[in-house]
Every structure is written in C-alpha cells, then in structure tokens.
Design an enzyme around this catalytic site. Structure first.
Site, PDB file in Angstrom:
ATOM      1  N   PRO A   1     -13.670  -4.129   2.605  1.00  0.00           N
ATOM      2  CA  PRO A   1     -14.682  -4.219   3.662  1.00  0.00           C
ATOM      3  C   PRO A   1     -14.130  -4.594   5.036  1.00  0.00           C
ATOM      4  O   PRO A   1     -13.272  -5.475   5.170  1.00  0.00           O
ATOM      5  CB  PRO A   1     -15.633  -5.297   3.134  1.00  0.00           C
ATOM      6  N   CYS A   2     -14.676  -3.932   6.043  1.00  0.00           N
ATOM      7  CA  CYS A   2     -14.210  -4.119   7.427  1.00  0.00           C
ATOM      8  C   CYS A   2     -14.956  -5.186   8.229  1.00  0.00           C
ATOM      9  O   CYS A   2     -14.370  -5.752   9.171  1.00  0.00           O
ATOM     10  CB  CYS A   2     -14.319  -2.788   8.185  1.00  0.00           C
TER      11      CYS A   2
END
Length: 413
Positions: free
Chosen positions: A71-72
């Site tokens: 996840p960013c």
C-alpha cells in the site's frame, strides 16, 4: 511469488521478464478475480496478506523472487505521510518475510513519497534489516515515461539481492523515445469513426499526468484531483469521468468538447497493450481503480529483466555499470541508533549535527517519532533522548493494525 498483487500490472511485467508465479495474494476481490480470470493456472489467494489463514510464507522458501506493490497511502505526498504509524503500512512487514522465504531477490515498488527526506530513517531501517538478512539493497526513482508508458508515474523501486547476484545488478535503461498520450491512444479514439482524431492526436502530443486510481474510501472513476484534470484538459481530455465508448463519428471537435477516456484507453496509458489481452473484472469504477493502482507492466518487465540478468551474470556485456548500493541517511536517527543505551543529550545532538537548532529539534524528533518511539528523560537538568522500538507492523500479534483490518475489512484497498 507476489504479495499485494493487485490486478496484475507487476505480475504481467514479471511474466514477460521470464518469471513464473508460484503464488499471488490480493485483498481486493475484484482485483483477485481479474488475476484468476487472466491466469487461471496461477495460485491466487484472496485475503489479508499478513494473515496466516491465507498463506504460510515458509511453504515458499527459496523462490527466485519475492515481489509486491504494498500500500502507498502511508508514504503518499498527497496523504498525511504517517509511515509506520499508518495502519495500512506493509513495507516493513514485506521486508521481514525475506527472513522466512529467503528469496534470491526482493522487489518492492511504492510511490515517490517514500524517497523523500521524511522517510530517511524508515528507509535506513529497511536497509539495515536487509543487510542483517544477508542482502544488498538498491533503490531508485523510476519514471514510467522512460519505459514507453505515456504518463509520468514516478515509482520508488527497491531491489535486494544476495551478494553473489548483487554485484551483477544494473538498473534498466530507459528509452530515448517518448510515447505520448496521442500516439498511444490515436487508434482507440478513431475506433468509432471520429473525424477529428488527427487534430486530437496533435493536441495530446505530450506525456500525461499520473493516473490516480484512488481507494474504496476516496476516488472514483475520474482522472484525479483538480490539478490533474486541468493538465488532462490541456491534452484534449475531459478528466471528469470515464465513458463506455470512444467518440462517435458525430462528436464535436476536441476544441469544442474534449473527449473522455474509456477503460481500454486508461489501460493503454498504464502500459497494457492490446496484445496483452488482459480483461478487468468488476464495475467500471472498480476496473478503473484496479488499473490506476497498478505498477505499469513495461516498467515491471524492465526491472524484472535486470534481476534476471543479475541471476545470469550478464552485467558488462554492453558496458553497463552495476548499480550503486542504496544509501539513506537521517543523521538524528543514526546518532540515536548508535547510542550505547545511555541516550543522547541535547547538547550532544547540537554538537554532532550543526544543522539542527534548538528551534528545529522538536520538529525533527516529532517526525522521527512517527516511525519510532522516542523516549525523553532529564539528566542533570538536560534533556536526554532514547530511540525506542519501531512502530511499524512487522508481524506482531499485538499491533494496532489488526484492529483496523478487523473493523474496516470491506473498505481497505
């Protein structure tokens, strides 16, 4: 094997580089469905990648490559940049799996924000942990437009290899030719006989902004925030939504009414080609989100080929120089880390790091405390600081991430 595989951008690219997937894990059911539809022979598992119910990392010990696009949001410049304090952060956890899986190489990609000074200490912890596990790490900011993708899309890519392979690793070289939005989409815009396609191609003769997929909580099937939409409009694209079909033969000139993109056009901008024959499942918004959050296949393929070349000892055949090992320095983190347990006095910080002043110290400590516990004591009337535990999730049975996932399972993406 690939964690946080999404809808297959990295997977397809790595397949083109010569890798075969033993396992792909994805939380989003539509994205996992896309993977299963396009590669029914793969072992695709749906669920939280950190759950022992979904998989047992020890079962995959010795794979050639452990890859993932974790996840960013914890690192995104557009977000709060909470790093290890963000419930969605899986970067450190992914690195920790190297201790169990013992892959020949590790590949993780994330947003440009992870390369910023805010995360220097976080990156140093990653490098230190990989070194402890016997790997040499390489980090580089790659621009997708250098690899034939008609958008900017900078990605911060980590590659780690065992020493015997690491001396042969070189980052892939980009192409001198730039593919524009117009040249990539011209045939798709003309599919329904739009007579103004040629003029539109000239208007769209530039690289596009980064496609923003958004999340289940934020973002729909449009081309991003206001600034991005304005940039798209300069290229003759209405970024306020995605449509089902290309412009008809009766659609007005783009200077009168700019056309919107279709899902097939967004795919092309993200690096999927018609020859890939990759179908996305789910409703339009879900499909757009799957595409927009993907690692462009051409970039993944280029990095994958560089890893394969290192495996095959192919460096220097064309004069290419090996990549330099990754370096990350937060002097305050380094100073606190080197403490013998007695802590570091405030005066010692000012003496060792001249750029830190009494005015700026509080902010530096606050930034560092997002990723590490900072303990403060007073000794002889002077503040003394101790570096505590890493706040990030690395697999702890007691961690705030578990409660978050339990409460928000349907909204996490």
């Amino acid at each position: 094997m690939e964690i946080c595989a999404g809808a297959g951008g990295q997977a397809l690219g790595l397949e083109k580089a010569g890798f075969e997937h033993k396992l792909a894990i994805e939380l989003d059911e539509n994205a996992a469905g896309t993977l299963q539809h396009n590669r029914p022979q793969w072992d695709v598992r749906i669920g939280d990648v950190a759950s022992s119910v979904v998989w047992n990392p020890a079962d995959f010990e010795g794979v050639g490559l452990l890859a993932g696009g974790v996840p960013c949001p914890p690192f995104s410049i557009a977000g709060r940049q909470l790093g290890a304090s963000d419930e969605r952060d899986l970067f450190a956890w992914a690195v920790e799996q190297v201790a169990v899986v013992k892959p020949r190489a590790l590949l993780l990609e994330n947003v440009r924000g992870l390369s910023q000074p805010r995360f220097a200490a976080y990156r140093q912890r990653v490098l230190d942990r990989l070194a402890d596990l016997g790997y040499e790490a390489f980090w580089k900011l790659l621009h997708s437009s250098d690899f034939g993708v008609p958008q900017l899309r900078p990605r911060f890519v980590l590659v780690a290899l065992k020493p015997d392979d690491a001396r042969f690793f070189a980052w892939p070289e980009g192409s001198d030719s730039t593919r524009t939005v117009g040249s990539a989409l011209g045939n798709l815009m003309a599919a329904n006989g739009w007579p103004h396609t040629g003029d539109w191609v000239k208007m769209a003769n530039a690289i596009g902004p980064t496609i923003v997929g958004g999340s289940k909580k934020h973002g729909g099937a449009d081309l991003g925030p206001t600034r991005a939409k304005e940039a798209w409009l300069k290229l003759g694209v209405d970024g306020k939504g995605i449509v089902e079909d290309p412009p008809s033969a009766f659609a007005p000139h783009p200077s009168v009414k700019a056309p919107r993109l279709t899902i097939d056009m967004v795919k092309r901008i993200q690096g999927w080609e018609e020859i890939d024959d990759w179908r996305f499942l789910g409703r339009k918004t879900s499909q757009y989100r799957q595409i927009g959050n993907a690692f462009p296949p051409p970039v993944a393929a280029a990095v994958g080929r560089s890893i394969v070349a290192a495996f095959n000892r192919e460096l220097a055949a064309d004069g290419t120089e090996r990549a330099s090992g990754a370096v990350s320095a937060d002097p305050l983190f380094s100073l606190l880390s080197a403490s013998d347990g007695g802590g570091v006095r405030e005066s010692e910080i000012f003496a060792a790091i001249p750029e830190i002043t009494e005015k700026s110290l509080g902010g530096r400590l606050e930034r560092l405390s997002m990723d590490f516990a900072i303990h403060e004591a007073v000794v002889d009337g002077e503040a003394v600081y101790h570096l505590g535990e890493f706040r990030g999730f690395t697999g702890q049975t007691e961690h705030f991430r578990h409660d978050y996932i339990l409460a928000n399972r349907s909204r996490v993406s």
